[in-house]
Scaffold this motif. Structure first.
Motif, PDB file in Angstrom:
ATOM      1  N   ASP A 526       0.832  -1.193   0.000  1.00  0.00           N
ATOM      2  CA  ASP A 526       0.000   0.000   0.000  1.00  0.00           C
ATOM      3  C   ASP A 526       0.876   1.257   0.000  1.00  0.00           C
ATOM      4  N   GLU A 527       2.022   1.153  -0.697  1.00  0.00           N
ATOM      5  CA  GLU A 527       2.981   2.246  -0.679  1.00  0.00           C
ATOM      6  C   GLU A 527       2.762   3.193  -1.866  1.00  0.00           C
ATOM      7  N   LEU A 528       2.964   4.499  -1.610  1.00  0.00           N
ATOM      8  CA  LEU A 528       2.799   5.498  -2.666  1.00  0.00           C
ATOM      9  C   LEU A 528       3.962   5.432  -3.650  1.00  0.00           C
ATOM     10  N   GLN A 529       3.603   5.612  -4.934  1.00  0.00           N
ATOM     11  CA  GLN A 529       4.625   5.810  -5.962  1.00  0.00           C
ATOM     12  C   GLN A 529       4.801   7.303  -6.177  1.00  0.00           C
ATOM     13  N   ASP A 530       5.939   7.809  -5.809  1.00  0.00           N
ATOM     14  CA  ASP A 530       6.284   9.202  -6.003  1.00  0.00           C
ATOM     15  C   ASP A 530       5.217  10.100  -5.375  1.00  0.00           C
ATOM     16  N   VAL A 531       5.062  11.356  -5.859  1.00  0.00           N
ATOM     17  CA  VAL A 531       4.112  12.298  -5.276  1.00  0.00           C
ATOM     18  C   VAL A 531       3.401  13.040  -6.400  1.00  0.00           C
ATOM     19  N   LEU A 532       2.131  13.255  -6.263  1.00  0.00           N
ATOM     20  CA  LEU A 532       1.369  14.011  -7.264  1.00  0.00           C
ATOM     21  C   LEU A 532       1.118  15.414  -6.729  1.00  0.00           C
ATOM     22  N   SER A 558       8.596  14.709  -8.950  1.00  0.00           N
ATOM     23  CA  SER A 558       9.575  14.263  -7.977  1.00  0.00           C
ATOM     24  C   SER A 558      10.621  15.342  -7.842  1.00  0.00           C
ATOM     25  N   GLU A 559      11.476  15.211  -6.807  1.00  0.00           N
ATOM     26  CA  GLU A 559      12.490  16.229  -6.596  1.00  0.00           C
ATOM     27  C   GLU A 559      13.533  16.229  -7.695  1.00  0.00           C
ATOM     28  N   GLU A 560      13.540  15.207  -8.553  1.00  0.00           N
ATOM     29  CA  GLU A 560      14.540  15.123  -9.605  1.00  0.00           C
ATOM     30  C   GLU A 560      13.979  15.543 -10.968  1.00  0.00           C
ATOM     31  N   THR A 561      12.736  15.977 -11.029  1.00  0.00           N
ATOM     32  CA  THR A 561      12.094  16.306 -12.297  1.00  0.00           C
ATOM     33  C   THR A 561      12.477  17.729 -12.747  1.00  0.00           C
ATOM     34  N   GLU A 562      12.752  17.859 -14.021  1.00  0.00           N
ATOM     35  CA  GLU A 562      12.980  19.190 -14.597  1.00  0.00           C
ATOM     36  C   GLU A 562      11.624  19.838 -14.853  1.00  0.00           C
ATOM     37  N   TYR A 563      11.471  21.098 -14.439  1.00  0.00           N
ATOM     38  CA  TYR A 563      10.195  21.777 -14.600  1.00  0.00           C
ATOM     39  C   TYR A 563      10.281  22.834 -15.711  1.00  0.00           C
ATOM     40  N   LEU A 648      19.058  -4.744  10.697  1.00  0.00           N
ATOM     41  CA  LEU A 648      19.627  -4.642   9.364  1.00  0.00           C
ATOM     42  C   LEU A 648      18.491  -4.872   8.373  1.00  0.00           C
ATOM     43  N   ASN A 649      18.151  -3.821   7.587  1.00  0.00           N
ATOM     44  CA  ASN A 649      16.990  -3.875   6.700  1.00  0.00           C
ATOM     45  C   ASN A 649      17.425  -3.971   5.234  1.00  0.00           C
ATOM     46  N   HIS A 650      16.600  -4.692   4.479  1.00  0.00           N
ATOM     47  CA  HIS A 650      16.870  -4.873   3.050  1.00  0.00           C
ATOM     48  C   HIS A 650      15.545  -4.790   2.306  1.00  0.00           C
ATOM     49  N   VAL A 651      15.513  -4.008   1.212  1.00  0.00           N
ATOM     50  CA  VAL A 651      14.291  -3.794   0.439  1.00  0.00           C
ATOM     51  C   VAL A 651      14.495  -4.324  -0.976  1.00  0.00           C
ATOM     52  N   SER A 652      13.450  -4.952  -1.528  1.00  0.00           N
ATOM     53  CA  SER A 652      13.517  -5.425  -2.907  1.00  0.00           C
ATOM     54  C   SER A 652      12.202  -5.130  -3.622  1.00  0.00           C
ATOM     55  N   TYR A 653      12.309  -4.655  -4.868  1.00  0.00           N
ATOM     56  CA  TYR A 653      11.157  -4.444  -5.750  1.00  0.00           C
ATOM     57  C   TYR A 653      11.691  -4.303  -7.165  1.00  0.00           C
ATOM     58  N   ASP A 654      10.811  -4.307  -8.143  1.00  0.00           N
ATOM     59  CA  ASP A 654      11.203  -4.200  -9.546  1.00  0.00           C
ATOM     60  C   ASP A 654      11.312  -2.725  -9.908  1.00  0.00           C
ATOM     61  N   ASP A 655      12.558  -2.197  -9.940  1.00  0.00           N
ATOM     62  CA  ASP A 655      12.722  -0.766 -10.186  1.00  0.00           C
ATOM     63  C   ASP A 655      12.492  -0.392 -11.652  1.00  0.00           C
ATOM     64  N   SER A 656      12.266  -1.383 -12.501  1.00  0.00           N
ATOM     65  CA  SER A 656      11.897  -1.044 -13.881  1.00  0.00           C
ATOM     66  C   SER A 656      10.415  -0.739 -14.002  1.00  0.00           C
ATOM     67  N   LEU A 657       9.659  -1.069 -12.956  1.00  0.00           N
ATOM     68  CA  LEU A 657       8.221  -0.829 -12.975  1.00  0.00           C
ATOM     69  C   LEU A 657       7.782   0.183 -11.934  1.00  0.00           C
ATOM     70  N   TYR A 658       8.486   0.270 -10.824  1.00  0.00           N
ATOM     71  CA  TYR A 658       8.010   1.067  -9.707  1.00  0.00           C
ATOM     72  C   TYR A 658       9.061   2.076  -9.257  1.00  0.00           C
ATOM     73  N   ARG A 659       8.574   3.189  -8.735  1.00  0.00           N
ATOM     74  CA  ARG A 659       9.432   4.201  -8.146  1.00  0.00           C
ATOM     75  C   ARG A 659       8.775   4.643  -6.829  1.00  0.00           C
ATOM     76  N   PRO A 660       9.272   4.201  -5.663  1.00  0.00           N
ATOM     77  CA  PRO A 660       8.635   4.558  -4.376  1.00  0.00           C
ATOM     78  C   PRO A 660       8.715   6.057  -4.115  1.00  0.00           C
ATOM     79  N   TYR A 663      12.265   8.451  -0.374  1.00  0.00           N
ATOM     80  CA  TYR A 663      13.668   8.480  -0.786  1.00  0.00           C
ATOM     81  C   TYR A 663      14.442   7.372  -0.080  1.00  0.00           C
ATOM     82  N   GLN A 664      14.138   7.119   1.208  1.00  0.00           N
ATOM     83  CA  GLN A 664      14.838   6.095   1.962  1.00  0.00           C
ATOM     84  C   GLN A 664      14.595   4.713   1.375  1.00  0.00           C
ATOM     85  N   THR A 665      13.363   4.459   0.930  1.00  0.00           N
ATOM     86  CA  THR A 665      13.059   3.157   0.332  1.00  0.00           C
ATOM     87  C   THR A 665      13.846   2.968  -0.956  1.00  0.00           C
ATOM     88  N   ARG A 666      13.937   4.025  -1.747  1.00  0.00           N
ATOM     89  CA  ARG A 666      14.711   3.919  -2.985  1.00  0.00           C
ATOM     90  C   ARG A 666      16.188   3.670  -2.676  1.00  0.00           C
TER      91      ARG A 666
END
Length: 893
Positions: A526-532, A558-563, A648-660, A663-666
């Motif tokens: 139930d995690e958000l993808q980026d921010v709208l 996102s904070e990395e988007t060119e406006y 000790l935490n480890h996160v896994s997801y398909d970064d070709s499909l999702y962008r959390p 920032y910490q999750t990424r």
């Protein structure tokens, strides 16, 4: 039993002589033969054997036999052993025989050939018309298949009579007899109870004669007997008449009428043969006497305590109405003052002086003070597992200390709170070797301390809100008072395994130390993808700019988007490009313009549809070390605890499909990140029984510091403040085994999530990490679907508890109000927003090893001043909003 016992003794002499003759032959001389025939005398008994056992197990006989093993055989020993075996009522005949224990005949085996008593093949009831067979059989001990016992049958007969008496059958009579079983091949008997029920008696009228001060209504309210009415059957119990007399005299004694008497209780019976019942009119004849007033109290012979100290224990002033109950409590308090100090041999005598003219009674207390008593020996019995040292360390006294009644009560309470024992330890206090010394004997009955638990819990949240539990623990490991355990929790979205160990006593002090290791796997779906964020052109109010995310295709920033400025020189987006996250338009901005998008502003990141949320897996491996100090004060136990932990935490997801969005999750993708924490707590605990309090209070403050100067991927501060109170409202003894009581329990707790005051550059906040407060649907906001994303949580509940079986099962009624807010500042704000309400009732198991609760509840919140009832999952009417009750089941660890 006497004729059977003499017959057995005669057979013994014959059998023993025969056994010798068979073994020794007939060619020995007379003297040698006599010695050989009595070879078994004064030989050690190495074993006791039984022949002929069918329904009786040898294990049932070990308790009688074992004390005789190793003893030298004599006729007195044989008589004693046989007497005890006959007293078991297992056998009709016991024939003894001496058997050599070895070739040299220096040892002997005592062999018994027994004839067992018959078993009960059937239990018959005759004459019971008003009570069902199952009701009667539930009151008796004997059951089908047990050995015939006339003494137990007599006890069961009395139990049946008592059952009928409690139902108003005062004239019932019951007889029993054993008859032969029709099957000649079975050694069995039929047990029959013949019941003459008589008539059921109900009280039609209760009246009082001779009263002037008291009213009939008041006296009716204090007695146990009640008239038949709409809400009371008026069942007559003869045993209540004695209680009625005591209650009437107690009432008069509380109001100064210390000479009041119940002269007689007249019983007039009216028989209704058609209804096969009889009615009873009761008349209580009372002599009230006159009201007396308290004339004061004086003390003589006291040197240890002053007159003022002793007089302060009697809560009556000269001229007050003489409340004899209050006066007697004061007398007991005077005794307790001496007993607390170890002065248990004092002689305290009270005498009264009456002033008829003033209607006053004055008291004189003559005290003969003796020296203190001291504890000579502390003797512990019944602890088969728990080491003596574990018991002794719970006692606030030792051998040689003053014999203090208050410290003994405190020590017994400490032992009970360890939960190592099945019941409150019993205490004996015989005199020691000389006057002035006392022995303290503590009799224990050890309980089950190993807990193997298989179960599940049902919550309100998630697509499949069911979790399985496997738990093993022993809170008295090897009898050393240490706790060791393992927990396995499994649900579709989370699996965890934890191992833990704790010792509550280090260095001979109440200084605890513990360690734990945990592995956790959690699927977060139930995690958000980026921010709208909608971006507005401040000069052209009809224009807006949204930039599509390259990963999902939805319009997000996102904070990395060119406006881009879309070629408009006057366009100024309402964000600061230097900030980590873009600015957010105000609520008025959103309300004013009709956006060309389906997304709505939600007070932070824009709400993202469920289909655009993402799933990832988080693994966590961690351990912790904990310690604590516990000290008793006059106000209660002071508890100070602390722990350090690292995960000790480890996160896994398909970064070709999702962008959390986080920032910490990424940053955590495919790498290991530490989470470091220090937690502390301080509390004042005055509860009487920790696992099921009935009186006392708990005040506790917890503090959790994660990240910050400790470093790590997660950074936040959490505080938890808890206030609890328990009060027994009343406790009325109904029977020898059950008291009707009500316990009021209250809780108010506040949890807050705070930002770290300093973090390493680039570290995130608790908001970005999703480390927010939540309800759990089982113990917080019972029955409501689990909710999260809160910065503040206020949990208030009130419970009224009544025991069904005090050590096993309670009936609880509850009401609660829980508030979870996404902004700390809103937690104490006025209004109805974010409140979750509920009330209900159900059952709670009070066994620590079986902590299940099941309730039926009704849930509601308030919206725009209107109560909004929630649909329940039981008895729900689909056509009626807010119908039905919620079934709430939980395991409260």
């Amino acid at each position: 039993m006497g004729h059977r016992f003499l017959l057995s003794l005669l057979i013994l002499m014959t059998a023993l002589g025969t056994a010798f003759a068979q073994n020794e032959g007939r060619n020995d001389g007379p003297n040698n033969r006599q010695n050989n025939e009595e070879w078994y005398l004064n030989k050690p008994i190495v074993d006791v054997e039984f022949q002929g056992l069918n329904n009786v197990s040898e294990n049932d006989l070990q308790g009688v036999v074992e004390p005789f093993l190793g003893n030298l055989f004599t006729e007195d020993v044989l008589l004693d052993l046989q007497r005890r075996l006959y007293n078991l009522e297992y056998f009709d005949l016991i024939i003894p025989e001496a058997v050599p224990g070895n070739e040299e005949r220096t040892e002997m085996i005592l062999r018994f050939t027994v004839e067992e008593r018959p078993v009960i093949s059937e239990i018959r009831l005759q004459g019971n018309q008003k009570l069902r067979r199952e009701t009667i059989l539930s009151e008796i001990i004997l059951t089908q298949g047990e050995l015939v016992s006339r003494s137990q049958a007599r006890i069961d007969t009395d139990a049946i009579i008592s059952l009928y008496n409690d139902r108003g059958f005062a004239d019932v009579s019951v007889e029993f007899n054993y008859s032969e079983d029709p099957d000649p091949d079975r050694n069995a008997r039929i047990l029959s109870f013949t019941i003459d029920e008589g008539y059921q008696t109900n009280i039609r009228n209760i009246s009082f004669s001779g009263i002037n001060f008291a009213t009939e209504n008041k006296l009716r309210s204090v007695i146990e007997s009640k008239e038949q009415g709409l809400f009371n059957p008026g069942t007559f119990k003869a045993s209540n008449l004695e209680l009625d007399t005591q209650n009437i005299l107690e009432y008069y004694g509380q109001n100064g009428y210390v000479d009041a008497e119940v002269l007689d209780i007249e019983q007039e019976i009216v028989l209704d043969e058609d209804k096969k019942r009889q009615f009873l009119d009761l008349t209580y004849y009372i002599d009230e006497g006159i009201a007396w007033f308290f004339g004061g109290i004086e003390f003589n012979g006291n040197t240890i305590f002053s007159d003022e100290e002793l007089r302060s224990q009697v809560n009556l002033e000269e001229g007050d109405v003489l409340d004899i109950q209050t006066f007697q409590q004061g007398v007991q308090a005077v005794n307790d003052m001496y007993y607390k100090g170890g002065y248990i041999f004092n002689q305290i005598n009270f005498s009264e002086t009456r002033d008829e003219a003033l209607q006053q009674i004055s008291y004189s207390v003559d005290i003969v003070e003796q020296g203190r008593a001291y504890i000579e020996n502390i003797i512990v019995r019944g602890n088969t597992k728990t080491l003596d040292e574990v018991i002794y360390r719970e006692l606030p006294f030792e051998e040689g200390d003053v014999f203090s009644a208050s410290k003994i009560r405190q020590g017994i309470g400490n032992l009970y709170n360890t939960q190592y024992f099945a019941d409150v330890p019993a205490v004996e206090t015989p005199q020691g070797s000389v006057p002035g010394l006392m022995d303290l004997i503590i009799n224990l009955e050890e309980g089950q301390t190993t807990d193997i638990r298989l179960g599940f819990s049902v919550g309100g949240g998630g697509d499949f809100p069911l979790s399985g539990l496997v738990k093993w623990s022993d809170n008295n490991f090897l009898g050393r008072g240490q706790t060791i355990g393992a927990d396995l929790n499994v649900s579709p979205n989370q699996q965890s395994l934890a191992l833990n160990f704790q010792d509550g006593w280090l260095f001979g002090e109440r200084w605890s130390g513990g360690a734990s290791l945990q592995v956790d796997r959690q699927v977060k779906n139930d995690e958000l993808q980026d921010v709208l964020y909608p971006i507005f052109d401040k000069d052209d109010q009809d224009d807006h700019l949204s930039v599509p995310d390259p990963f999902t295709g939805i319009y997000v920033f996102s904070e990395e988007t060119e406006y881009p400025n879309d070629g408009d020189e006057n366009f100024e987006p309402n964000y600061d490009a230097g900030e980590p996250f873009p600015g957010v338009p105000t609520a008025s901005d959103i309300d004013e313009y009709n956006l060309e998008t389906d997304y709505e502003y939600a007070g932070g990141p824009a709400a993202v549809p469920d289909e655009n949320k993402m799933e990832y897996v988080e693994w966590s491996v961690g351990g912790s070390l904990s310690t604590g100090i516990r000290r008793r004060t006059q106000l209660g136990w002071i508890n100070l605890n602390g722990a350090v932990s690292s995960n000790l935490n480890h996160v896994s997801y398909d970064d070709s499909l999702y962008r959390p969005y986080s920032y910490q999750t990424r940053e955590n993708l495919g790498v290991f990140k530490f989470e470091n924490r220090i937690s502390m707590s301080i509390g004042l605990d005055n509860r009487d029984v920790y696992f099921n309090p009935q009186n006392g209070y708990l005040i506790e403050q917890r503090f959790n510091y994660t990240g910050g100067v400790l470093g790590g991927a997660k950074n936040y501060i959490r505080t938890d403040t808890t206030l609890q109170a328990y009060k027994t409202l009343f406790d009325l003894e109904v029977s020898d085994t059950w008291s009707w009581k009500m316990v009021l329990a209250a809780n108010s707790s506040l949890s807050l999530m705070l930002d770290q005051f300093w973090t390493y550059p680039g570290a995130g906040s608790f908001e970005a990490e999703g480390r927010l407060l939540a309800t759990n649907s089982m113990t917080i906001a019972r029955g409501w679907p689990a909710r999260g994303e809160g910065q503040a949580l206020l949990n208030n509940w009130l419970e009224l508890r009544m025991p069904i079986s005090e050590d096993i099962l309670w009936f609880d009624m509850f009401g609660e109000a829980v508030r979870l807010t996404s902004d700390r500042a809103d937690i104490f704000s006025k209004g109805e927003q974010d409140w979750l309400f509920g009330f209900g009732a159900g059952l709670r198991f009070s066994i620590p090893q079986f902590p299940f609760r099941i309730y039926l509840g009704k849930l509601f919140n308030i919206q725009n001043g209107t109560v909004n009832w929630q649909d329940g999952n039981l008895f729900n009417n689909p056509e009626e909003d807010g119908s039905g009750l919620s079934l709430i089941f939980s395991i409260s660890l």
